[in-house]
Design a protein around this motif. Structure first.
Motif, short mmCIF file in Angstrom:
data_model
loop_
_atom_site.label_atom_id
_atom_site.label_comp_id
_atom_site.label_asym_id
_atom_site.label_seq_id
_atom_site.Cartn_x
_atom_site.Cartn_y
_atom_site.Cartn_z
N HIS A 43 -5.12 -3.22 5.77
CA HIS A 43 -5.19 -2.91 4.22
C HIS A 43 -4.39 -1.84 3.54
CE1 HIS A 43 -7.68 -2.91 0.72
NE2 HIS A 43 -7.72 -1.74 0.66
N ASP A 44 -4.07 -0.81 4.58
CA ASP A 44 -3.10 0.29 4.10
C ASP A 44 -1.84 -0.04 4.17
OD1 ASP A 44 -5.00 2.43 4.14
OD2 ASP A 44 -5.10 1.86 6.42
N LEU A 45 -1.25 -1.07 4.84
CA LEU A 45 -0.02 -1.76 4.79
C LEU A 45 -0.01 -2.44 3.36
CD1 LEU A 45 0.83 -3.23 8.35
CD2 LEU A 45 2.08 -1.57 6.84
N GLU A 86 4.59 4.33 -2.09
CA GLU A 86 3.81 5.42 -1.56
C GLU A 86 2.77 6.18 -2.58
OE1 GLU A 86 5.43 8.37 0.90
OE2 GLU A 86 6.52 6.54 2.44
N GLU A 87 3.40 6.25 -3.80
CA GLU A 87 2.74 6.86 -5.10
C GLU A 87 1.70 6.17 -5.43
OE1 GLU A 87 4.45 8.54 -9.12
OE2 GLU A 87 5.65 8.56 -7.28
N GLN A 88 1.77 4.72 -5.69
CA GLN A 88 0.72 3.78 -5.93
C GLN A 88 -0.27 3.73 -4.85
OE1 GLN A 88 -0.05 1.69 -8.41
NE2 GLN A 88 1.68 2.69 -9.47
N ALA A 89 0.10 3.72 -3.69
CA ALA A 89 -1.06 3.72 -2.43
C ALA A 89 -1.71 5.08 -2.49
CB ALA A 89 -0.16 3.75 -1.25
N ALA A 90 -1.00 6.21 -2.92
CA ALA A 90 -1.86 7.35 -2.99
C ALA A 90 -2.86 7.17 -3.92
CB ALA A 90 -0.98 8.67 -3.17
N LEU A 96 -4.19 4.60 -5.00
CA LEU A 96 -5.31 3.69 -4.47
C LEU A 96 -6.35 4.52 -3.27
CD1 LEU A 96 -3.51 0.44 -3.99
CD2 LEU A 96 -5.15 0.88 -5.56
N GLY A 97 -6.21 5.78 -3.28
CA GLY A 97 -6.85 6.65 -2.32
C GLY A 97 -6.52 6.58 -1.25
N VAL A 98 -5.15 5.93 -0.59
CA VAL A 98 -4.64 6.10 0.78
C VAL A 98 -4.14 7.25 1.11
CG1 VAL A 98 -3.14 5.04 2.43
CG2 VAL A 98 -4.27 3.59 0.70
N ASP A 99 -4.64 8.02 2.08
CA ASP A 99 -4.14 9.24 2.52
C ASP A 99 -2.82 8.89 3.25
OD1 ASP A 99 -3.52 11.64 3.75
OD2 ASP A 99 -5.41 11.94 4.83
N VAL A 100 -1.61 9.01 2.52
CA VAL A 100 -0.44 8.27 2.82
C VAL A 100 0.11 8.78 4.04
CG1 VAL A 100 1.96 8.08 1.97
CG2 VAL A 100 0.11 7.49 0.53
N GLU A 101 0.29 10.24 4.03
CA GLU A 101 0.93 10.71 5.34
C GLU A 101 0.15 10.57 6.75
OE1 GLU A 101 3.86 11.76 5.42
OE2 GLU A 101 4.17 11.63 3.25
N ARG A 102 -1.18 10.45 6.68
CA ARG A 102 -1.87 10.31 7.77
C ARG A 102 -1.73 9.04 8.46
NH1 ARG A 102 -7.42 13.43 8.01
NH2 ARG A 102 -7.44 12.16 10.09
N ARG A 103 -1.97 8.12 7.19
CA ARG A 103 -1.92 6.72 7.61
C ARG A 103 -0.36 6.07 8.03
NH1 ARG A 103 -6.76 4.05 6.53
NH2 ARG A 103 -8.05 5.83 7.17
N LYS A 104 0.52 6.87 7.41
CA LYS A 104 2.10 6.50 7.88
C LYS A 104 2.34 6.93 9.27
CE LYS A 104 5.09 8.00 4.85
NZ LYS A 104 5.91 9.00 4.19
N LEU A 105 1.74 8.00 9.81
CA LEU A 105 1.79 8.47 11.01
C LEU A 105 0.98 7.38 12.11
CD1 LEU A 105 2.50 10.41 13.23
CD2 LEU A 105 0.53 11.73 12.87
N ALA A 106 -0.23 6.87 11.54
CA ALA A 106 -0.84 6.38 12.26
C ALA A 106 -0.05 4.80 12.75
CB ALA A 106 -2.35 5.83 11.65
N LEU A 107 0.44 4.27 11.36
CA LEU A 107 0.89 3.09 11.63
C LEU A 107 2.29 3.26 12.44
CD1 LEU A 107 0.70 1.79 7.97
CD2 LEU A 107 -0.01 0.31 9.84
N LEU A 108 3.06 4.48 12.09
CA LEU A 108 4.06 4.50 13.16
C LEU A 108 3.63 4.43 14.40
CD1 LEU A 108 6.20 7.46 11.39
CD2 LEU A 108 6.90 5.07 11.91
N MET A 109 2.61 5.35 14.83
CA MET A 109 2.12 5.23 16.14
C MET A 109 2.00 3.94 16.75
SD MET A 109 2.93 8.17 17.54
CE MET A 109 4.26 8.50 16.44
N VAL A 110 1.40 3.35 16.22
CA VAL A 110 0.68 1.94 16.38
C VAL A 110 1.86 0.81 16.70
CG1 VAL A 110 -0.24 0.03 15.77
CG2 VAL A 110 -1.62 1.83 15.41
#
Lengths: 349, 308
Positions: A228-230, A237-241, A243-257
């Motif tokens: 969903h975050d993807l 990123e601005e739009q995602a923010a 939409l209520g997405v915690d951009v930086e944390r989700r970015k890190l999570a996606l990078l790690m995954v």
């Protein structure tokens, strides 16, 4: 992007069809090889092993060993590696909003290759859960490289995509240079390093599969939960923010995954190229950009593709074994171009 | 809907785990007679069955050892590089320089495989299906003798091994006796590979090539190099000024004329005096029974006066 029940069913149908296709591919790839084993014998052995039904009929322990210890682990590894790389590629392309992104883009390949080279040069003989030093250091190298790139690319509280890509490129170049130097020093292992960087699923066995499978499954589930975050990241990123997405944390999570999936795959297969770049595009062309559907579809297509590519690699010039990376590019690229040209609409990334 | 898909995904994964679990390896039935325990070049203890009837060799040197021990009729698989003796060429091929076909090896149902270093994945796979694998990687003449002895023990051909070793030792002694007391020990450059003619590969310390050059009464200009297998630049070769160049790559078509054509090489003593000689590198680089011929061939090149 809510979708109607009808569309949802067709998605489940497609995934089911892909799953069946993968099963067929696995059976086909296990039945064919250098040594001809009649299909009915293969089928009987498989059924016997799976459900304990029917007679063992192993007049030939060689055939048993070839099917269950050599071919099947190789095919299962292709499934794991193909799906992991395709899923990772989907994650990286979506997150970085870059059509040229692949699982190796932010340093995983460089780190893994450097780790593998080190392992081949070091004189120690380590066996850990059936793993030699090569896959262990490849995994550590891949994850380590991503962590360094992430750290370096961080600007204040944010990690801009551009710095991430450039830092990844810079670190990759540096690691490639160190690797070349090490290869020069360790002449005797040169051949092994070159083969490793070409990638392949032949060397893996059940013990490796038992360790890597859970890693990949965890990565897949996490990636799916972040789908969903993807989708939100696709809007920027601005739009995602907004939409209520915690951009930086989700970015890190996606990078790690994405990196976890890549590192797990690379540790058993070396650097299999092309799949992580092109399979996500193929899946996007065929199934659209919604990551909740794209991720599993892409993983399944990746698995089918690598199973078949590896089959071609070992059957085409048998008994010689062609590095599978050559086949993936040789077959995959024309198919991709065909898809690009065939699609009636312009391909919007 | 996404929950629906999630469920599906989860059940697919469960199925995958189930499949993986079910197909865990079952060891093949073991042969009944008590196996022999031997230690190979890895320092690993290997259980070799008592009756070794079918042997696969994964290197030309191993093939040559087997045939020299009279075990040729038990060899059921070799590599495409195994061209000596002639009979070896007719045997089923299981691999080449790039890769070994494990499936092919297993299908030949060998009870002993003779491997070399540099193919750990192949060895691991074969051991996984309970095939005895001896890795043979000698580094000098003594360890070449030892590997021959080891193969003899493994295949129940100890006597043949002792005979072969005795004749090899005799052959080497004949050369060293001649060379003993020579006044001049010329500087030798042994060229292994000149794909990059400005930086050919040679054999440095810790290689049997280095030892053979010494046994044949020469001094290896790479004997003090940092690494066993090493590239020497033209500059360095000119500085060392070898009196003799031995073309180990003559089998790949490199000739003394080629060497003379290389820029800068005309100043090297060996090139000036025409002391650039081809050699059949298979006699040197394959650590097997024919190294004795190799040592003699080297001695004939380095000290022709002793063989007049």
């Amino acid at each position: 992007m809510p979708f109607s029940g009808r569309r949802g069913w067709s998605r489940v149908g497609i995934l089911l069809a892909l799953g069946l296709g993968l099963l067929g591919g696995v059976i086909l790839a296990t039945s064919l090889g250098t040594v001809a084993i009649p299909f009915d014998q293969v089928a009987r052995m498989m059924v016997h092993r799976l459900v304990g039904f029917g007679s063992a009929t192993s007049q030939s322990p060689q055939a048993e060993a070839i099917i269950f210890q050599i071919r099947l682990p190789r095919v299962v590894t292709a499934v794991i590696v193909g799906s992991a790389l395709a899923a990772a590629g989907t994650v990286f392309q979506g997150l970085l909003r870059n059509p040229m992104a692949d699982p190796y883009i932010i340093g995983t390949s460089g780190g893994a290759a450097l780790g593998a080279t080190l392992a081949l040069i070091l004189p120690w003989q380590v066996i850990w859960f059936g793993f030699t030093l090569v896959p262990i250091l490849a995994f550590v190298g891949a994850m380590g490289a991503v962590l360094i790139v992430y750290r370096v690319a961080r600007v204040g509280p944010r990690t801009p995509i551009t710095t991430l890509l450039l830092a990844g490129f810079a670190l990759s170049s540096m690691m490639a240079a160190v690797m070349s130097f090490l290869m020069l020093a360790g002449t005797r292992t040169l051949h092994q390093v070159v083969l490793w960087t070409m990638g392949g699923v032949a060397a893996s066995g059940w013990s490796q599969i038992q360790v890597v499978t859970p890693l990949v499954l965890v990565g897949m589930v996490l990636a799916f939960l972040l789908a969903h975050d993807l989708n939100a990241f696709l809007l920027g990123e601005e739009q995602a923010a907004h939409l209520g997405v915690d951009v930086e944390r989700r970015k890190l999570a996606l990078l790690m995954v994405g990196s976890l999936l890549t590192a797990a795959a690379v540790s058993v297969s070396g650097l299999v190229g092309f799949i992580g770049l092109v399979v996500p595009h193929v899946a996007r062309l065929l199934f659209g950009p919604d990551h909740r559907f794209l991720l599993p579809a892409s993983a399944l297509v990746g698995a089918i593709f690598l199973v078949l590519a590896d089959l071609v690699a070992r059957v085409l010039m048998s008994p010689a074994d062609i590095p599978v990376g050559i086949i993936t590019a040789l077959i995959g690229a024309p198919f991709f171009i065909y898809l690009l040209r065939r699609s009636k609409r312009e391909y919007v990334f | 809907m996404s929950i629906h898909t999630l469920h599906k995904l989860a059940s697919l994964m469960a199925l995958a785990i189930l499949l993986v679990g079910c197909m865990a390896p079952t060891p093949l039935p073991q042969p009944t007679p008590e196996p022999l325990t031997l230690t190979d070049s890895r320092g690993q203890e290997v259980q070799v069955p008592r009756e070794v009837k079918r042997i696969v060799s994964l290197a030309p040197s191993n093939t040559e050892i087997l045939f020299a021990l009279g075990l040729g009729d038990r060899v059921v698989g070799v590599t495409t590089l195994c061209d000596y003796p002639q009979e070896a060429k007719a045997i089923e091929k299981v691999g080449d320089l790039m890769s070994m076909n494990v499936e092919k090896i297993v299908s030949l149902s060998p009870n002993l495989v003779l491997a070399i270093e540099g193919m750990p994945e192949v060895v691991a796979k074969l051991e996984e299906v309970s095939i005895a694998v001896l890795v043979l990687q000698p580094t000098d003449l003594e360890s070449i003798y030892h590997t021959i002895e080891l193969v003899g023990q493994a295949a129940g051909a100890e006597e043949a091994a002792q005979e072969l070793l005795a004749s090899m030792r005799e052959g080497v002694e004949a050369v060293t006796a001649k060379v003993e007391g020579v006044e001049k020990r010329p500087k030798v450059f042994y060229e292994l590979d000149a794909t990059d003619p400005a930086k050919p590969y040679t054999a440095g310390p810790g290689t049997w090539h280095d030892q053979f050059i010494r046994l044949a009464g020469g001094v290896n200009i790479a004997g003090e190099a940092d690494m066993p297998w090493v590239q020497f630049s033209t500059e360095e070769i000119i500085a060392q000024d070898p009196a003799i160049i031995v073309l180990g790559d003559a089998n790949y078509g490199v000739t003394a004329e080629d060497v003379a054509q290389r820029p800068g090489w005309e100043v090297i003593a060996a090139v000036r005096k025409g002391a650039v000689y081809p050699i059949d590198d298979n006699l040197i680089s394959r650590p097997g029974p024919r190294v004795v011929e190799g040592i003699e061939a080297l001695a004939r090149i380095i000290h022709p006066e002793l063989f007049e």
